[in-house]
Write a protein that holds these residues in place. Structure first.
Motif, short mmCIF file in Angstrom:
data_model
loop_
_atom_site.label_atom_id
_atom_site.label_comp_id
_atom_site.label_asym_id
_atom_site.label_seq_id
_atom_site.Cartn_x
_atom_site.Cartn_y
_atom_site.Cartn_z
N GLY A 59 0.81 -1.21 0.00
CA GLY A 59 0.00 0.00 0.00
C GLY A 59 0.84 1.26 0.00
N LEU A 60 1.64 1.43 1.01
CA LEU A 60 2.53 2.59 1.15
C LEU A 60 3.78 2.09 1.85
N ASN A 61 4.92 2.12 1.14
CA ASN A 61 6.12 1.53 1.75
C ASN A 61 6.62 2.37 2.92
N GLY A 62 7.54 1.79 3.69
CA GLY A 62 7.98 2.43 4.92
C GLY A 62 8.66 3.77 4.71
N VAL A 63 9.44 3.90 3.64
CA VAL A 63 10.12 5.17 3.37
C VAL A 63 9.09 6.25 3.05
#
Length: 225
Positions: A59-63
């Motif tokens: 969905g939305l990567n950590g970075v």
């Protein structure tokens, strides 16, 4: 650290549940999310004292999640990844992360890193996610509110940015050039007198003894009462 609230965003069920259990046994209050978007929603609904973000998230990567957090919050962030790749480290730190932990990790090591980043950033571990106290001085980073002995302190935007920069590294001597770069964006080494003037003005509002001069080096924020 009993009141410290940790948000852990990790898509691996086994790692997420085991880490949550280990942190809770150590006295932390832990919220979890399994993907980046859910993690962002959880962060905004109840800001934690520290966020642990896996690099590879659906969905939305950590970075990207770290960048979204940094848009309006200074909450300490630790990136977590199974890869020790230098690119991951650099991307995470450039996004605003404060530290980096590589999986697999021992829970005791993770706890030590959490406590270290909380000390470095001056976070109070109050469970409110954005409040720091230095003696009679209280700083609400999220609300951009500063109080001394419970009374509001009226700061200009530049004075507030300067105080927040000091509060990021309590007890650490910051040179005038460092403050110029961090507060005024003068990477080329502008006139350092602007720093001295604003430090003196800030002292008049938060207490003369709160900001110490270290002759020949710069200034530091006293963390103790």
């Amino acid at each position: 650290m009993a009141e410290t609230h940790v948000l852990f965003v990790e898509d691996d069920d086994v790692i997420r549940e085991a880490t949550q259990l280990g942190l809770e046994r150590a006295g932390f209050r832990v919220s979890v999310a399994a993907d980046g978007l859910a993690g962002l929603d959880r962060f905004r609904a109840q800001p934690p004292d520290v966020a642990l973000l896996d690099v590879m998230l659906p969905g939305l990567n950590g970075v990207s999640l770290c960048r979204r957090i940094r848009e309006d919050s200074r909450v300490p962030v630790l990136m977590v990844s199974a890869r020790g790749d230098a690119v991951d480290v650099v991307l995470g730190l450039e996004a605003g992360a404060d530290d980096y932990v590589t999986k697999p990790f021992d829970t005791s090591v993770l706890i030590a890193r959490i406590e270290a980043v909380l000390r470095r950033t001056g976070w109070s571990g109050s469970g409110e996610g954005a409040r720091t106290r230095f003696g009679d001085l209280e700083i609400d980073r999220a609300g951009l509110d500063v109080r001394r002995n419970g009374q509001p302190v009226d700061l200009t935007p530049t004075e507030l940015r300067l105080l927040l920069r000091f509060a990021e590294s309590p007890g650490t001597v910051l040179s005038r050039d460092t403050l110029l770069a961090g507060v005024w964006d003068y990477e080329w080494g502008g006139d350092t007198r602007v720093v001295d003037v604003h430090v003196q003005r800030l002292r008049g509002k938060i207490g003369q003894d709160r900001l110490q001069t270290v002759r020949g080096f710069g200034y530091k924020l006293r963390a103790e009462p």
